[in-house]
Design a protein around this motif. Structure first.
Motif, PDB file in Angstrom:
ATOM      1  N   VAL A  66       6.151   1.704  -8.281  1.00 14.75           N
ATOM      2  CA  VAL A  66       5.019   1.530  -9.190  1.00 14.75           C
ATOM      3  C   VAL A  66       5.489   1.607 -10.642  1.00 14.75           C
ATOM      4  O   VAL A  66       5.095   0.788 -11.486  1.00 14.75           O
ATOM      5  N   ASP A  67       6.345   2.577 -10.941  1.00 14.84           N
ATOM      6  CA  ASP A  67       6.844   2.736 -12.310  1.00 14.84           C
ATOM      7  C   ASP A  67       7.634   1.514 -12.760  1.00 14.84           C
ATOM      8  O   ASP A  67       7.532   1.080 -13.920  1.00 14.84           O
ATOM      9  N   ALA A  68       8.435   0.946 -11.848  1.00 10.24           N
ATOM     10  CA  ALA A  68       9.231  -0.232 -12.192  1.00 10.24           C
ATOM     11  C   ALA A  68       8.336  -1.417 -12.553  1.00 10.24           C
ATOM     12  O   ALA A  68       8.593  -2.135 -13.537  1.00 10.24           O
ATOM     13  N   PRO A 111       0.810  -1.226   0.000  1.00 11.42           N
ATOM     14  CA  PRO A 111       0.000   0.000   0.000  1.00 11.42           C
ATOM     15  C   PRO A 111       0.840   1.271   0.000  1.00 11.42           C
ATOM     16  O   PRO A 111       0.429   2.289  -0.552  1.00 11.42           O
ATOM     17  N   GLU A 112       2.023   1.203   0.626  1.00  8.96           N
ATOM     18  CA  GLU A 112       2.881   2.388   0.720  1.00  8.96           C
ATOM     19  C   GLU A 112       3.910   2.445  -0.394  1.00  8.96           C
ATOM     20  O   GLU A 112       4.926   3.147  -0.293  1.00  8.96           O
ATOM     21  N   ALA A 113       3.681   1.746  -1.494  1.00  7.15           N
ATOM     22  CA  ALA A 113       4.643   1.705  -2.604  1.00  7.15           C
ATOM     23  C   ALA A 113       4.979   3.112  -3.092  1.00  7.15           C
ATOM     24  O   ALA A 113       4.099   3.971  -3.214  1.00  7.15           O
ATOM     25  N   THR A 114       6.235   3.340  -3.376  1.00 10.92           N
ATOM     26  CA  THR A 114       6.676   4.638  -3.886  1.00 10.92           C
ATOM     27  C   THR A 114       6.362   4.736  -5.376  1.00 10.92           C
ATOM     28  O   THR A 114       6.097   3.722  -6.050  1.00 10.92           O
ATOM     29  N   PRO A 124      -5.770  -2.194  -5.071  1.00  7.41           N
ATOM     30  CA  PRO A 124      -5.053  -2.296  -3.789  1.00  7.41           C
ATOM     31  C   PRO A 124      -4.108  -3.494  -3.707  1.00  7.41           C
ATOM     32  O   PRO A 124      -3.241  -3.540  -2.833  1.00  7.41           O
ATOM     33  N   PHE A 125      -4.270  -4.458  -4.608  1.00  8.30           N
ATOM     34  CA  PHE A 125      -3.420  -5.646  -4.571  1.00  8.30           C
ATOM     35  C   PHE A 125      -2.114  -5.459  -5.333  1.00  8.30           C
ATOM     36  O   PHE A 125      -1.143  -6.177  -5.102  1.00  8.30           O
ATOM     37  N   GLY A 126      -2.091  -4.535  -6.273  1.00  6.81           N
ATOM     38  CA  GLY A 126      -0.902  -4.311  -7.085  1.00  6.81           C
ATOM     39  C   GLY A 126      -1.300  -3.889  -8.478  1.00  6.81           C
ATOM     40  O   GLY A 126      -2.332  -3.235  -8.681  1.00  6.81           O
TER      41      GLY A 126
END
Length: 309
Positions: A186-188, A179-182, A258-260
């Motif tokens: 996310v871009d990667a 949830p706290e992904a930067t 929310p899962f990815g």
């Protein structure tokens, strides 16, 4: 349709009113409530108005800071809609607004409260509450004016599978994200999925092989199969919306839930049997919602919006 919209507006306001006495000690002082948090074309939006949103939606104290920006934007949108309706001289029925106001005041009196006193603690007058209750009624009156039967039929023709009970069967390739992904994380992941999608389009791999190699979902070994699902009620709305917009054999761009991040493809379809007459209210509500979003986007371009630091 009118009854549904009107009841939602009414009970939203009733909920705010009736939860307030139990939380009176938590409300802002009058001075703090009057603090201006934004202006829209020089019309002030105050902290007290924002507090009412928190109360209405039962937002706990520890989440208010996180949601503050989003709710301020919603209040800005509401003011833009109200100004647009003013410019078109769209009015709600006095009888409809009075009926809602009377019901609220009767409920307050049943709780041994005096309506004027409770409204004052909330930062409302009787007239300002009437004005707020009238906004959804006025919007509906405008929508009824501009959304014709022909427009409903056109929308139905383009989006029938979202309303007629159609169910889709889909496969998905999931790469999980916390949830706290930067933004960098996310871009990667997005870049990785874009590369997989390119290989699929070029015929260098199959969706089944790609999910077996890359997916982190439990269904990785079965082509990412999630079974059949309707537009609402089973899958996350963002996932379902993306799936229902796909053509047979098409693979979606990366979809964030929310899962990815997911790649989605449709593997089967069960046509629905409902007619436009069966779901006319739902179609009307969606067309009105889309029209409201378009209107707000247009109004924002010309509006003078100032947010307090």
């Amino acid at each position: 349709m009118a009854g549904i919209l009107d009841r939602r507006a009414l009970w939203s306001s009733v909920l705010t009113l009736l939860v307030l006495p139990a939380q009176a000690d938590e409300t802002r002082t009058s001075k703090a409530a009057a603090q201006v948090i934004a202006t829209v074309n020089d019309v002030e939006i105050t902290a007290g108005t924002l507090d009412l949103v928190y109360l209405r939606r039962r937002i706990p104290d520890n989440r208010r800071a996180q949601l503050r920006g989003r709710f301020i934007e919603e209040l800005i949108d509401r003011q833009l809609v109200s100004e647009f309706l003013d410019s078109r001289k769209v009015a709600a029925s006095d009888a409809a607004v009075d009926a809602q106001l009377k019901l609220i005041e009767d409920l307050i009196r049943k709780r041994k409260e005096e309506p004027a006193s409770l409204l004052k603690r909330m930062g409302y007058t009787r007239e300002s509450l009437r004005a707020e209750l009238s906004i959804p009624l006025r919007w509906r009156a405008y929508a009824r004016e501009v959304i014709t039967a022909e427009k409903l039929r056109e929308y139905w023709g383009r989006h029938r599978n979202r309303f007629d009970g159609t169910q889709l069967r889909a496969g998905h390739l999931l790469i999980k994200l916390p949830p706290e992904a930067t933004a960098a994380q996310v871009d990667a992941v997005r870049e990785k999925l874009d590369a997989v999608r390119e290989n699929l389009a070029a015929g260098k791999t199959t969706f089944t092989a790609a999910t077996a190699k890359h997916s982190q979902a439990p269904s990785a070994s079965t082509g990412g199969d999630v079974g059949f699902f309707p537009i609402r009620g089973k899958m996350h709305p963002t996932f379902a919306d993306a799936a229902f917009s796909l053509k047979p054999g098409e693979v979606s761009a990366p979809v964030r839930t929310p899962f990815g991040l997911h790649l989605i493809t449709i593997t089967d379809r069960r046509p629905g049997q409902l007619s436009l007459e069966d779901v006319c209210n739902e179609v009307f509500a969606r067309v009105a919602q889309d029209r409201r979003a378009e209107l707000i986007a247009q109004q924002r371009k010309a509006a003078k919006i100032v947010r307090a630091e």
